[in-house]
Each structure stands twice: as C-alpha cells, then as structure tokens.
Design an enzyme around this catalytic site. Structure first.
Site, mmCIF file in Angstrom:
data_model
loop_
_atom_site.group_PDB
_atom_site.id
_atom_site.type_symbol
_atom_site.label_atom_id
_atom_site.label_comp_id
_atom_site.label_asym_id
_atom_site.label_seq_id
_atom_site.Cartn_x
_atom_site.Cartn_y
_atom_site.Cartn_z
ATOM 1 N N ASP A 84 0.819 -1.280 0.047
ATOM 2 C CA ASP A 84 -0.137 0.121 -0.213
ATOM 3 C C ASP A 84 0.990 1.282 0.097
ATOM 4 O O ASP A 84 2.138 1.366 0.528
ATOM 5 C CB ASP A 84 -0.945 0.128 1.191
ATOM 6 N N GLU A 142 -0.367 -1.839 5.339
ATOM 7 C CA GLU A 142 0.611 -1.599 6.373
ATOM 8 C C GLU A 142 0.589 -0.412 7.157
ATOM 9 O O GLU A 142 0.869 -0.198 8.195
ATOM 10 C CB GLU A 142 1.961 -1.922 5.958
ATOM 11 N N GLU A 143 0.234 0.668 6.131
ATOM 12 C CA GLU A 143 0.336 1.984 6.789
ATOM 13 C C GLU A 143 -0.641 2.412 7.652
ATOM 14 O O GLU A 143 -1.547 3.468 7.264
ATOM 15 C CB GLU A 143 0.513 2.861 5.501
ATOM 16 N N ARG A 182 19.706 -7.445 12.736
ATOM 17 C CA ARG A 182 20.181 -7.659 13.999
ATOM 18 C C ARG A 182 19.130 -8.434 14.812
ATOM 19 O O ARG A 182 17.887 -8.593 14.423
ATOM 20 C CB ARG A 182 20.641 -6.506 14.757
ATOM 21 N N HIS A 371 8.853 8.719 3.350
ATOM 22 C CA HIS A 371 7.775 9.695 3.609
ATOM 23 C C HIS A 371 7.865 11.139 3.382
ATOM 24 O O HIS A 371 6.992 12.038 3.660
ATOM 25 C CB HIS A 371 7.102 9.498 5.042
#
Length: 402
Positions: A84, A142-143, A182, A371
């Site tokens: 998205d 997801e946003e 990590r 963004h």
C-alpha cells in the site's frame, strides 16, 4: 553490485522493474489495493508459482515448491512484502510519478512488492536449489490498517503454516544495498491515545462557577511528558507525543468549554514498557482531571506491537546475510539503533519466529528519506532483495547432502 539481470535474467528483470514503476504510477491506499493485488496475482501466474490464495480480500499468498516440495509435510518458510501507498502528494519528478492526486508510494512499498516478485522469479527458476516450500506473502494495509493482522485473522498461517517468516524494508538514507539486520527490537510498538477531559463550562468572567477542563488539560499535557523521564528506565527507549488539542471555539473567546480532547501516540520497544506507559497515562489523566473537579475518559488503542527479531533465527541467519552482503560488495550493519517507527510485520513475527531487515536505497539522485514527497525507490536495490532472500532459502531449506 551484481545486477538483477544476473540473478533472474534480462527479460524477467526488465518486467519486474517495469512492474515496480507501474505500481508507483498507480498507488493505492490501505486495504483497497484492488488494482495492485490483481496485477501481483497476474504476475505470479505468469512467473509460474504453484499455488495462489487470497486473504482479507486483497492480500495474496503464493507457494513455490522446491526440489522436495512433495514431501509430507514439507518445510515451509515465508517472505512478506507490503503493497500500500500513503495519502500524500508525489513530487519525485520521475516519468512514473503518481497519476492519482494525494496518493504516493513514499515508503517504498512498490519496491518491496517488486523485490518479492523478483525473488519469486528466482525461486521458480531455481527449484532445485532448495527443499520444501517458499510462501510469498503480499500484504495490503501496512500504513495504519494492520493488514498483516487481518490476513492472519483470515487464516493465512492456518492454511499455510510456516516455520519462520522474513521481511525487508527500504532504508531511505542508508547507502545503496547496505543491509541492517540484528537480533532484538527493530521497530517500536505504535499506539494511539485519545483523552477527553470533561468539566462544566460557563462564562469566562465567572470561572468559579465552572469546572474548567482547560487548565486540567494543560497540566495533563505537561504531566504526560514526565511519564517516560520518571517512570521508564533510561536504557529503554520510549516516546509519548501529544499531537492534537481541541477545545472551545475561537469565535467564542469568553466561553469556558465543557470538554478538551487530547490525542497522541506512544512508541516503545518492549511489551513491559508498553504496559507501564498505558497504565500511567490512565492514572495521570484521571489525577489531573480530578484536581479541577473534572473527569478524564481515556481510550488507549494498541495498534502495532514492537517488531522483535527472533534471537535464535538471527543467530542462524545473520551469517548468511553477511556473506550475501560481502558477495554483493555492500555492508551488513548489526549495531544500529532500533527505529521508533511502527511496522505491522510484527503481527506475523509474534506468531512464528521472524526476521525483519532494512536495505539501503541511497545513491546519486536517491538521497531522500521515506515519507518525503520526493522519495522514490531505487530499482538497483531489487538485486539485493533477491540475493538476500535466495541465500536465506538455500540456507534454511537445504537440499539433503548438499
């Protein structure tokens, strides 16, 4: 750095890059990624995956079976990409800039989707290189829409159980191809709070006849800033930000309002700190309101959990990623600070062991963070996506005696 063409062939590489640019030109928001999902499904069929299913309407899962894919039950590992865009303007200036006002792929999800499709092409072309099955997960929303959670609740891992799951995200300001990976926290929980301080309004000239919620709200805002500094271990990163205040009407400057609304966000890297902050916000709001004879109504909305990379999985896979980085003449960094941004891949890695990595995007002409209206995904990074995922598959689904 090797090219995508060297990994999946010229024709497939050109199609994937063209696909990515088409997605950038036609961004879609939230769970309504109808065109995007249809295009992804069509491409997967053309690439020759073995099975495709839909979840939460626009979410897609596809299976590629390896050399021992018919074993019962086959080992299966998952790889996820988000699809998205954001409700924002596109000012990247590319020929493939968004054609839809206030819709733009400013977070690189067009590239994430293309990267997983490139890996799908590799997996189909190299079935003999791995045993078991690869599950490709293309996720909407997801946003802020928790699309991962919606796909899980619609039965994703019931239909396709996986032993472990992986995801990658672009790192806008990191050097092209640099890999950040990590064990432990990668991104923060992303929660929202909505506090309404309710008093008794009246005339501004006679405040003694009211229960003024404004000074109570002002004290509350200041008190919220001390929750982290005086309740959370300084070694545990946490953020409380008040982002909106609404009270009264500028056209009625002599009216003490009945209520004040305060909203904001909370970010933490551990479940324990998350619990602590929620409890303290409720207590602080109720206490500040009580001093003015008012009441506080708190809504605390837990959106995304923190993304915690599984320690055992990281120990097994990071050496593999390190060798991939070396072979591609890029760097693996495992000492970077966690991001206080949110990531809904965390829903998946709460269910099964998960590993989330970031891949650098920045070279000449691509030096804007995500963004930002001028951001664009760097197509050269697609080769890193493909190589990293391919080496993980070979290592985690090895052919017997190989």
């Amino acid at each position: 750095m090797p090219s995508l063409e060297s990994l999946i062939g010229r024709e497939a590489a050109e199609r994937i890059v063209a696909f990515r640019r088409d997605l950038h030109r036609h961004p879609e928001i939230g769970m309504e990624t109808v065109r995007t999902s249809d295009k992804v499904e069509a491409m997967l069929r053309e690439l020759g995956v073995d099975e495709i299913a839909r979840f939460a309407k626009t979410g897609i899962a596809a299976v590629v079976r390896g050399a021992a894919g018919s074993a019962a039950p086959p080992a299966r590992i998952g790889f996820r990409a988000d699809m998205d865009a954001l409700p924002a303007p596109d000012e990247c200036g590319a020929a493939w800039a968004s054609e839809t006002p206030m819709r733009a792929h400013l977070c690189g999800h067009d590239g994430h989707t293309a990267g997983l499709l490139a890996f799908a092409a590799w997996a189909v072309q190299n079935r003999s290189a791995f045993a078991g099955e690869v599950l490709l997960i293309f996720q909407p929303g997801e946003e802020g829409w928790a699309g991962a959670d919606k796909m899980l609740k619609d039965g994703l891992f019931e239909k396709y159980p996986v032993r472990e799951v992986y995801a990658a995200h672009i790192a806008g300001l990191e050097p092209l191809g640099k890999i950040l990976a990590r064990a432990g926290a990668m991104t923060a929980s992303a929660d929202l709070f909505d506090i309404e301080v309710v008093g008794h309004g009246g005339h501004g000239a006679r405040p003694h006849q009211t229960r003024d919620p404004v000074p109570a709200a002002a004290q509350l805002i200041l008190a919220l800033q001390t929750i982290v500094s005086r309740n959370v271990n300084p070694a545990d990163p946490a953020v409380i930000s008040v982002c909106s205040i609404q009270a009264g009407d500028p056209g009625a400057p002599s009216v003490i309002p009945e209520r004040v609304r305060i909203t904001g966000t909370v970010r933490t890297l551990s479940p324990a700190v998350r619990d602590l902050i929620e409890a303290r916000i409720r207590e602080t709001a109720e206490s500040a309101a009580a001093l003015a004879g008012a009441e506080a109504h708190v809504v605390y909305d837990r959106r995304y959990p923190p993304q915690i990379n599984d320690a055992a999985l990281a120990e097994a896979v990071l050496p593999v990623i390190g060798r991939t980085a070396e072979s591609m003449n890029v760097e693996l960094d495992d000492g970077f600070p966690a991001s206080m941004g949110g990531e809904d891949f965390a829903f998946m890695s709460e269910v099964v062991p998960g590993l989330y990595i970031r891949i650098g995007n920045d070279d000449a002409g691509h030096n804007t963070g995500v963004h930002n209206p001028k951001f664009d995904f760097n197509d050269r990074a697609l080769a890193v996506w493909t190589a990293v995922f391919a080496d993980i598959v070979r290592a985690r689904l090895p052919i017997a005696n190989s």
